[in-house]
Structures are given as structure tokens and as C-alpha cells.
Design an enzyme around this catalytic site. Structure first.
Site, PDB file in Angstrom:
ATOM      1  N   GLU A 107       0.836  -1.196   0.000  1.00 50.36           N
ATOM      2  CA  GLU A 107       0.000   0.000   0.000  1.00 50.36           C
ATOM      3  C   GLU A 107       0.872   1.248   0.000  1.00 50.36           C
ATOM      4  O   GLU A 107       1.819   1.345   0.792  1.00 50.36           O
ATOM      5  CB  GLU A 107      -0.892   0.056   1.250  1.00 50.36           C
ATOM      6  N   CYS A 108       0.561   2.202  -0.857  1.00 50.89           N
ATOM      7  CA  CYS A 108       1.232   3.503  -0.890  1.00 50.89           C
ATOM      8  C   CYS A 108       2.749   3.311  -0.947  1.00 50.89           C
ATOM      9  O   CYS A 108       3.287   2.916  -1.981  1.00 50.89           O
ATOM     10  CB  CYS A 108       0.794   4.365   0.285  1.00 50.89           C
ATOM     11  N   GLY A 109       3.480   3.561   0.138  1.00 51.71           N
ATOM     12  CA  GLY A 109       4.915   3.362   0.116  1.00 51.71           C
ATOM     13  C   GLY A 109       5.303   1.939  -0.229  1.00 51.71           C
ATOM     14  O   GLY A 109       6.293   1.700  -0.931  1.00 51.71           O
TER      15      GLY A 109
END
Length: 443
Positions: A331-333
Site C-alpha cells: 500500500e502507498c509506500g
């Protein structure tokens, strides 16, 4: 020993403010720490989807700080999650998000909506650094704009002197809302910021000193007995619906580059029998070699891209897990790290895991912020609609050629198209999942 004025049924209070950057997190830190020093069993939660504030709030209790998100959970799930985390507790303190009436769409999801749904009163925190008698107009407006929730009291922060405090108390009498305390201005009560908000608690070398200073400020200036008396009763609710775990043995990245995992999600996985283990990519640790799933949460990999690109044991362990068919979700990073490359703020490109074909850049910054209503594309994990949140400054410089993971709309219903990527059992997206979509209908 618990305070005898606290009943067996948990009580609750929501901390709100007219705007962001009013000092809600520091005040909540001090309040929770002061109450615990009295022997009161306090659960602290963060309203909305934020990750960083809960890290600081966790320090005041020594246990996870859960998110309570009105927009993502819906009414019934919000009540259920609030009830679950307060089992065997005396008091629930919820730090609100942004300004009291600021929310996803038409105030839906605001701190006021959250307090209304839980039927809890609001303590209004007002930055009084530039105010005297005018504080009464602000408090009156916030207390009367809507019939609910009830504003039960005011705490004025960033007070310059006792004379300043006296100037605030008199006009508030006309509103009928008591001034329950003041917090003096102090450099010791500040948290530095960075591009996605506050610097993480785990990065601050003097975080314990911040907690101590906040507690002392609250004990010195706030009427804790009156505050406790103003708290409302929290109703019990059924067990919440739970997010399914990624696997039976889930290995989770955890360090200052991968810090943003929702505690309620991890708790849901544990409650369904999943075995969770943790590893540090920055320490060049690999996921467990017998795990059947790997979770790379969001965080700040863009600040550690060089270290991650040289973490051979971490990257080879990740690739080995993919080769044996383990589910890998970022997720994201975490999504950034699953791609081919990450360009840092100085423009240097660093090779990442290469398990998905996209590339990202922190040199080309653009704010992406907002709730996401998610419809999963065909994938090995999710079939139901989900609710999530996107908050990042990096951009896709190459979207790659993987199959999309999600179709998304924002909180207003605007179609945002396809997002993320999946290749076999490797999945990733900039959006961070909060919960299943609420069940519509009467609560």
C-alpha cells in the site's frame, strides 16, 4: 486504582477544534497521560484516516491507537469498533480530525458526525494565541451551528499569561459553555512537520519529554474533574465485521519506512486466526521463509530509497516469496517499493523489487489526498467493495503494464478510473484500505 467517579459502563469524549494545527494531538497526549496517572483506564483513538497522530497517541497508553472513521466505517461499524476497543476500559478519548465540521463530503465523516453517531459530547480546543473576548463568538458558532453533537466545554491553548486567560473566561460565560482549562504557550509542546504531516513518533528522540511536558501542562491548567463529569456514556454494540487476512502466516514490514498499518486491520487478522510476524527492510531483514503472505504498509520509503535498493536480503526474500506463490500486497509506500524504480527528491533513481512494472518519483511532487470508494478488479484477495484513503506526494512516472487492481471513486462519487497493479499474487496500490464498504440501510 480506577477513579470511583467513572462508572462501569465506559464514558467517552471527543476532542475537536475549529481548524487543523490547533494542538489537538499534543493536548490529547497530555490529557490521556494525566488521566492514566490518576489510575483511570483510558483508550485513545484517532478520528479519521490519519496514521501519524496515532503513533504519538500510542505513546501515552503503551498500546495501539485505533482509528475511528465515520466515512469509511458507516454508522453501525463505527459503533461496533468503538465498543470493541473500549471493553474493560473506563474512558474513550477520541482526537478529531481537521476542523470540527470538516469532512469527506457535505460534512459526512467530520469529527462532528463521528461524535453525533457515537452520541458523545465534544470538548472544543481553541487556539487563543490571537484572541481575547472574540473567543465567545467562535465557541458560540461551533456550539450552535448544529443541534448535535453537544459542545460540553472549552480548553484554550497557547495562552500567553494568566491575564490572557482571565480575558477569555469572562466572555465565555455568555455562551453557557464552560472554560474547562487553559494550556500555556510553550516550545516544549510542538511537533515538527514534514511533507505528509507530523514527523513520526518513532523518529523523535525526545518523544517521552514531549509526553511529560504535555501531561504537566494539562495537569497545571485543566479541570480534570469537570472534564470527566462532562464525558458521555458510550453505548455497547455488536461485534464489528472484519477484514479478511491476506493469509494464515502474514509477514509484515515494520520500521520507519513502513510504519502506516491500521491497528484495526491487524487486529481483524489476528481475531480470525492469522499469525502475524514483523521484519525490518531497513535492517535488511527478509519476510519469514514460511509465510504465505507479505504486507508492505505505507510510510516513507522515498526518504530511504538508497538503503532499500541495497537491502539484498530483503529484496531477495521478497522475490523468493513471490516465486513460491505467496500473496504480496503493498500500500502507498509499499506499492512504490514493489515497482521497478523509485526516484528520490534529488532526482536519483533507485532500483526497487521489480515485482510490478510501474515506477514512481518523489522528485516530481504532487499532492494526492482523499477518500476512495474502491471496487476491486478480479484478484486473489477481495471481492467486496472497500473504503480507503489516498495521501501521498510522489507520482507515477511509468504506470507499467500490469493488470489494474482497483476501480475508484472519490467521496463525492467522481469516477477516478483504474488504479494500482497486480501480477499473479503480487498486488499494490497507492490507496490504503480502511475497511469494507458500509452496509447501506437502517443502522
Amino acid at each position: 486504582m480506577p477513579d470511583p467517579t467513572i462508572p462501569a459502563t465506559p464514558k467517552g469524549l471527543v476532542i475537536a477544534a475549529p481548524s487543523s494545527n490547533t494542538g489537538k494531538t499534543v493536548f490529547t497526549l497530555g490529557l490521556v497521560s494525566a488521566l492514566r496517572a490518576r489510575g483511570i483506564s483510558v483508550e485513545v483513538a484517532k478520528g479519521g484516516p490519519g496514521y501519524i497522530d496515532p503513533q504519538f497517541l500510542r505513546l501515552a497508553t503503551g498500546q495501539p491507537c485505533y482509528n475511528l472513521d465515520k466515512w469509511a466505517f458507516g454508522d453501525a461499524q463505527l459503533r461496533a469498533r468503538a465498543s470493541e476497543i473500549t471493553q474493560d476500559k473506563d474512558l474513550l478519548i477520541i482526537e478529531g480530525m481537521m476542523g470540527m465540521f470538516d469532512g469527506a463530503a457535505s460534512t459526512s465523516g467530520s469529527t462532528a458526525d463521528l461524535a453525533d453517531t457515537l452520541d458523545l459530547p465534544v470538548l472544543l480546543l481553541v487556539d487563543a494565541s490571537g484572541l481575547a473576548q472574540s473567543i465567545a463568538a467562535i465557541v458560540h458558532g461551533f456550539a450552535t451551528l448544529r443541534k448535535r453533537p453537544k459542545v460540553c466545554g472549552v480548553v484554550a491553548t497557547r495562552i500567553g499569561s494568566q491575564r490572557h486567560a482571565d480575558l477569555l473566561a469572562e466572555p465565555l460565560k455568555e455562551t453557557g459553555i464552560p472554560l474547562l482549562g487553559t494550556v500555556m504557550r510553550s516550545e516544549a509542546l510542538t511537533i515538527p512537520s514534514r511533507h505528509l504531516g507530523l514527523v513520526q513518533a518513532t523518529e523523535r528522540t525526545q518523544t517521552e519529554a514531549l509526553v511529560d511536558a504535555a501531561r504537566e501542562a494539562v495537569e497545571a491548567g485543566v479541570d480534570l474533574d469537570a472534564l470527566l463529569a462532562a464525558a458521555g456514556t458510550l453505548s455497547s454494540a455488536p461485534t464489528p465485521r472484519r477484514l479478511s487476512p491476506l493469509g494464515q502466516r502474514v509477514s509484515i514490514a515494520r520500521d520507519i519506512a513502513f510504519e502506516f498499518a491500521y491497528p484495526h486491520m491487524l487486529n481483524d487478522w489476528r481475531m480470525q486466526g492469522a499469525e502475524l510476524s514483523f521484519f525490518s527492510p531497513l535492517a535488511n531483514e527478509a519476510p519469514r521463509d514460511d509465510c504465505d503472505a507479505v504486507f508492505l504498509p505505507g510510510g516513507y520509503p522515498e526518504l530511504h530509497a538508497g538503503t532499500l535498493s541495497q537491502a539484498g536480503q530483503f529484496l531477495s526474500g521478497l522475490r523468493s516469496a513471490a516465486a513460491r506463490g505467496a500473496i504480496i500486497y503493498g500500500e502507498c509506500g509499499g506499492y512504490m517499493v514493489l515497482g521497478e524504480g523509485l526516484v528520490d527528491a534529488q532526482g536519483a533513481r533507485h532500483a526497487m523489487a521489480g515485482l510490478l512494472s510501474h515506477s514512481t518519483s518523489f522528485a516530481q511532487k504532487k499532492m494526492h489526498l482523499g477518500y476512495r470508494a474502491i471496487t476491486p478488479e478480479s484478484n486473489p484477495i477481495w471481492t467486496m467493495p472497500l473504503q480507503g484513503h489516498e495521501f501521498h506526494m510522489s507520482v507515477l512516472i511509468d504506470p507499467g503494464n500490469d493488470a489494474p487492481l482497483f476501480h475508484q471513486r472519490d467521496a463525492h462519487g467522481t469516477d477516478l478510473g483504474l488504479s494500482g497493479g497486480q501480477r499473479g499474487a503480487v498486488l499494490g496500490s497507492y490507496t490504503q484500505i480502511i475497511d469494507q464498504a458500509p452496509v447501506r440501510g437502517p443502522d
